[in-house]
Design a protein around this motif. Sequence first.
Motif, PDB file in Angstrom:
ATOM      1  N   VAL A  60       0.922  -1.085   0.226  1.00 28.52           N
ATOM      2  CA  VAL A  60      -0.117  -0.134   0.371  1.00 28.52           C
ATOM      3  C   VAL A  60       1.081   0.935  -0.149  1.00 28.52           C
ATOM      4  O   VAL A  60       0.507   1.997  -1.255  1.00 28.52           O
ATOM      5  CB  VAL A  60      -0.818   0.228   1.387  1.00 28.52           C
ATOM      6  CG1 VAL A  60      -1.797   1.281   1.340  1.00 28.52           C
ATOM      7  CG2 VAL A  60      -1.645  -1.380   0.881  1.00 28.52           C
ATOM      8  N   ILE A  61       1.607   1.354   0.626  1.00 30.79           N
ATOM      9  CA  ILE A  61       2.454   2.375   0.474  1.00 30.79           C
ATOM     10  C   ILE A  61       3.091   2.708  -0.811  1.00 30.79           C
ATOM     11  O   ILE A  61       3.310   3.742  -1.270  1.00 30.79           O
ATOM     12  CB  ILE A  61       4.049   2.052   2.093  1.00 30.79           C
ATOM     13  CG1 ILE A  61       3.087   2.747   3.397  1.00 30.79           C
ATOM     14  CG2 ILE A  61       4.999   3.723   1.746  1.00 30.79           C
ATOM     15  CD1 ILE A  61       4.144   1.803   4.596  1.00 30.79           C
ATOM     16  N   VAL A  62       3.947   1.474  -0.879  1.00 29.10           N
ATOM     17  CA  VAL A  62       4.685   1.728  -2.445  1.00 29.10           C
ATOM     18  C   VAL A  62       3.827   2.275  -3.298  1.00 29.10           C
ATOM     19  O   VAL A  62       4.305   3.398  -4.421  1.00 29.10           O
ATOM     20  CB  VAL A  62       5.126   0.787  -2.734  1.00 29.10           C
ATOM     21  CG1 VAL A  62       5.935   0.351  -4.293  1.00 29.10           C
ATOM     22  CG2 VAL A  62       6.646   0.362  -2.262  1.00 29.10           C
ATOM     23  N   GLY A  63       2.441   0.983  -4.051  1.00 31.29           N
ATOM     24  CA  GLY A  63       1.222   1.418  -5.028  1.00 31.29           C
ATOM     25  C   GLY A  63       1.232   3.050  -4.152  1.00 31.29           C
ATOM     26  O   GLY A  63       0.978   3.226  -5.958  1.00 31.29           O
ATOM     27  N   LEU A  64       0.845   3.663  -3.797  1.00 34.34           N
ATOM     28  CA  LEU A  64       0.219   5.293  -3.520  1.00 34.34           C
ATOM     29  C   LEU A  64       1.394   5.864  -3.497  1.00 34.34           C
ATOM     30  O   LEU A  64       1.244   7.407  -4.496  1.00 34.34           O
ATOM     31  CB  LEU A  64      -0.081   5.856  -1.884  1.00 34.34           C
ATOM     32  CG  LEU A  64      -1.591   4.711  -0.978  1.00 34.34           C
ATOM     33  CD1 LEU A  64      -1.889   4.855   0.251  1.00 34.34           C
ATOM     34  CD2 LEU A  64      -2.775   4.920  -2.478  1.00 34.34           C
ATOM     35  N   TYR A  65       2.440   5.794  -2.861  1.00 31.82           N
ATOM     36  CA  TYR A  65       3.481   6.598  -3.145  1.00 31.82           C
ATOM     37  C   TYR A  65       4.062   6.449  -4.847  1.00 31.82           C
ATOM     38  O   TYR A  65       3.675   8.485  -4.912  1.00 31.82           O
ATOM     39  CB  TYR A  65       5.018   6.743  -2.463  1.00 31.82           C
ATOM     40  CG  TYR A  65       6.419   7.355  -3.027  1.00 31.82           C
ATOM     41  CD1 TYR A  65       6.410   8.132  -2.594  1.00 31.82           C
ATOM     42  CD2 TYR A  65       7.127   6.821  -3.772  1.00 31.82           C
ATOM     43  CE1 TYR A  65       7.463   9.358  -3.154  1.00 31.82           C
ATOM     44  CE2 TYR A  65       8.425   6.872  -4.314  1.00 31.82           C
ATOM     45  CZ  TYR A  65       8.497   8.424  -3.999  1.00 31.82           C
ATOM     46  OH  TYR A  65       9.280   9.460  -4.447  1.00 31.82           O
ATOM     47  N   ILE A  66       4.315   5.640  -5.478  1.00 29.87           N
ATOM     48  CA  ILE A  66       4.066   5.857  -7.007  1.00 29.87           C
ATOM     49  C   ILE A  66       3.040   5.979  -7.537  1.00 29.87           C
ATOM     50  O   ILE A  66       3.378   7.189  -8.937  1.00 29.87           O
ATOM     51  CB  ILE A  66       4.595   4.416  -7.160  1.00 29.87           C
ATOM     52  CG1 ILE A  66       6.540   4.012  -6.543  1.00 29.87           C
ATOM     53  CG2 ILE A  66       4.768   4.143  -8.885  1.00 29.87           C
ATOM     54  CD1 ILE A  66       7.554   4.957  -7.254  1.00 29.87           C
ATOM     55  N   GLY A  67       1.921   5.517  -7.623  1.00 28.46           N
ATOM     56  CA  GLY A  67       1.101   6.323  -7.937  1.00 28.46           C
ATOM     57  C   GLY A  67       0.875   7.807  -8.302  1.00 28.46           C
ATOM     58  O   GLY A  67       0.634   8.379  -8.871  1.00 28.46           O
ATOM     59  N   ARG A  68       0.765   8.480  -6.875  1.00 29.90           N
ATOM     60  CA  ARG A  68       0.850   9.528  -6.481  1.00 29.90           C
ATOM     61  C   ARG A  68       1.866  10.543  -7.128  1.00 29.90           C
ATOM     62  O   ARG A  68       1.718  10.780  -8.373  1.00 29.90           O
ATOM     63  CB  ARG A  68       0.597   9.683  -5.050  1.00 29.90           C
ATOM     64  CG  ARG A  68      -0.541   9.563  -4.376  1.00 29.90           C
ATOM     65  CD  ARG A  68      -0.545  10.067  -3.178  1.00 29.90           C
ATOM     66  NE  ARG A  68      -0.183  11.402  -3.137  1.00 29.90           N
ATOM     67  CZ  ARG A  68      -1.228  12.621  -3.084  1.00 29.90           C
ATOM     68  NH1 ARG A  68      -2.164  12.106  -2.601  1.00 29.90           N
ATOM     69  NH2 ARG A  68      -1.513  13.680  -3.107  1.00 29.90           N
ATOM     70  N   LEU A  69       3.261  10.264  -7.331  1.00 35.25           N
ATOM     71  CA  LEU A  69       4.258  10.385  -8.443  1.00 35.25           C
ATOM     72  C   LEU A  69       4.318  10.879  -9.076  1.00 35.25           C
ATOM     73  O   LEU A  69       3.615  11.602 -10.109  1.00 35.25           O
ATOM     74  CB  LEU A  69       5.430   9.761  -7.874  1.00 35.25           C
ATOM     75  CG  LEU A  69       6.583   9.982  -8.636  1.00 35.25           C
ATOM     76  CD1 LEU A  69       7.421  11.105  -7.717  1.00 35.25           C
ATOM     77  CD2 LEU A  69       7.935   9.144  -8.158  1.00 35.25           C
ATOM     78  N   TYR A  70       3.865   9.682 -10.231  1.00 33.74           N
ATOM     79  CA  TYR A  70       3.541   9.521 -11.615  1.00 33.74           C
ATOM     80  C   TYR A  70       2.153  10.526 -12.013  1.00 33.74           C
ATOM     81  O   TYR A  70       2.189  11.141 -12.648  1.00 33.74           O
ATOM     82  CB  TYR A  70       2.839   8.205 -12.312  1.00 33.74           C
ATOM     83  CG  TYR A  70       4.256   7.392 -12.884  1.00 33.74           C
ATOM     84  CD1 TYR A  70       4.177   7.556 -13.999  1.00 33.74           C
ATOM     85  CD2 TYR A  70       4.924   6.870 -11.232  1.00 33.74           C
ATOM     86  CE1 TYR A  70       5.539   6.973 -14.392  1.00 33.74           C
ATOM     87  CE2 TYR A  70       6.168   6.539 -12.553  1.00 33.74           C
ATOM     88  CZ  TYR A  70       6.334   6.666 -13.556  1.00 33.74           C
ATOM     89  OH  TYR A  70       7.247   5.800 -14.195  1.00 33.74           O
ATOM     90  N   GLN A  71       0.827  10.311 -11.216  1.00 31.70           N
ATOM     91  CA  GLN A  71      -0.414  11.027 -11.473  1.00 31.70           C
ATOM     92  C   GLN A  71      -0.175  12.801 -11.505  1.00 31.70           C
ATOM     93  O   GLN A  71      -0.060  13.157 -12.333  1.00 31.70           O
ATOM     94  CB  GLN A  71      -1.691  10.880  -9.731  1.00 31.70           C
ATOM     95  CG  GLN A  71      -3.373  11.417 -10.033  1.00 31.70           C
ATOM     96  CD  GLN A  71      -3.175  10.648 -11.445  1.00 31.70           C
ATOM     97  OE1 GLN A  71      -3.579   9.310 -11.100  1.00 31.70           O
ATOM     98  NE2 GLN A  71      -4.517  11.209 -11.862  1.00 31.70           N
ATOM     99  N   LYS A  72       1.037  12.854 -10.307  1.00 28.49           N
ATOM    100  CA  LYS A  72       1.359  13.945  -9.970  1.00 28.49           C
ATOM    101  C   LYS A  72       1.961  14.931 -11.534  1.00 28.49           C
ATOM    102  O   LYS A  72       2.180  15.990 -11.634  1.00 28.49           O
ATOM    103  CB  LYS A  72       2.250  14.759  -8.661  1.00 28.49           C
ATOM    104  CG  LYS A  72       1.947  16.083  -8.554  1.00 28.49           C
ATOM    105  CD  LYS A  72       3.219  16.423  -7.080  1.00 28.49           C
ATOM    106  CE  LYS A  72       3.146  17.874  -7.107  1.00 28.49           C
ATOM    107  NZ  LYS A  72       3.479  18.118  -5.150  1.00 28.49           N
ATOM    108  N   GLY A  73       3.768  13.717 -11.435  1.00 28.12           N
ATOM    109  CA  GLY A  73       4.014  13.994 -12.480  1.00 28.12           C
ATOM    110  C   GLY A  73       4.425  14.408 -13.731  1.00 28.12           C
ATOM    111  O   GLY A  73       4.675  14.694 -15.043  1.00 28.12           O
ATOM    112  N   LEU A  74       3.208  13.161 -14.406  1.00 24.98           N
ATOM    113  CA  LEU A  74       3.220  12.784 -15.957  1.00 24.98           C
ATOM    114  C   LEU A  74       1.185  13.344 -16.053  1.00 24.98           C
ATOM    115  O   LEU A  74       0.565  13.113 -17.008  1.00 24.98           O
ATOM    116  CB  LEU A  74       3.420  11.732 -16.057  1.00 24.98           C
ATOM    117  CG  LEU A  74       4.764  11.175 -16.410  1.00 24.98           C
ATOM    118  CD1 LEU A  74       4.695   9.851 -16.518  1.00 24.98           C
ATOM    119  CD2 LEU A  74       5.015  12.401 -17.511  1.00 24.98           C
ATOM    120  N   GLY A  75       0.764  12.912 -15.395  1.00 21.61           N
ATOM    121  CA  GLY A  75      -1.317  12.842 -15.476  1.00 21.61           C
ATOM    122  C   GLY A  75      -1.792  11.248 -14.805  1.00 21.61           C
ATOM    123  O   GLY A  75      -3.169  11.352 -15.298  1.00 21.61           O
ATOM    124  N   GLY A  76      -0.971  10.768 -14.647  1.00 23.34           N
ATOM    125  CA  GLY A  76      -1.636   9.069 -14.456  1.00 23.34           C
ATOM    126  C   GLY A  76      -0.621   8.183 -15.042  1.00 23.34           C
ATOM    127  O   GLY A  76       0.879   9.089 -15.074  1.00 23.34           O
TER     128      GLY A  76
END
Length: 316
Positions: free
Chosen positions: A269-285
């Motif tokens: 959960v920690i890694v999934g949320l972190y990587i998901g938010r990183l890509y959502q903020k930096g690439l839009g998804g």
Amino acid sequence: MPKKNIKDQFLSTLSLVCRIPIPFSFTFNVKRLDLWLPLTSLFQSVLFGLSLALFFLLFRSLELAVLSAFAVFYGVFNLFHFDGLLDTADAFLGAFEREKRQEILKDPRLGVYAVFAGIIYMAAKILVLLSILNLLNLCSPYSFYSPYSSYSSYSLHAALPFQSLKALSYRNVMGLYMLFLFPLAGKTGAALIPGLFLPARAEGLGALAKGSKAGFSLLGSGLSFLLYSLVCLGTFLGLPFGLPMSWDMLRPISLDILLALAIMVCSAVIVGLYIGRLYQKGLGGYTGDSLGAAIELGELLYLLILYVLMQRGMLF
């Protein structure tokens, strides 16, 4: 769900993470990638455990055994995921605009950030795994062909990769059980991303996973955990030379199984949320590279948490 769809979906998902061609015919269908991705970790756990044992038997060196087992593990499964981690490092460690990040993720060349992150990552993963094995004290200087050993050089026990199975303690059994669970943490973390975030592009692996559900990811992870526990603990506890089982052991085993599940889920959960938010903020998804990065970081985080808890005497 028809049996053919189940077969197609599972084999299609397995073909995405395994570099060995699947020797069965199937129609490519990754509609339920969220469900089947965690289940592919079972093959990784078995492969890594067998490779580690066989290479230790061959080299009589824990360091060479771990290095060789990782070479097989990455050659068969994780090189794709490792590439996603390296691309993520190149795209996000520098101060780039969104368009530049997209170009970097599509560029097959590696930059300095990828090289640095890759070296640090692999060194950390190998060292923490070696540290866990040393804490378990599985290797004995008198385990192999020693004149001081109670077993002869022709004994089955003398040829086993670690200590004699008669000498396996509860700590050894649960330690190995928790150790070989690390692939599931990575796969669960990656499976959660498509269920919680949107893809960045209309094509690619990220788009294939569109429509995933976090609930299916957790269901697949739970099924994988159950199967892994039955196979792994059944091997150690059910064999004639395994750890003797009694009703008094049922409670501590149940508690340690639940603790292993908690560590795995927290890491994912920690890694999934972190990587998901990183890509959502930096690439839009998210993209396919984000799934690879989540798998690699989820595995490492699980191993680090396991080592810290063991080193502080909080397990077994």
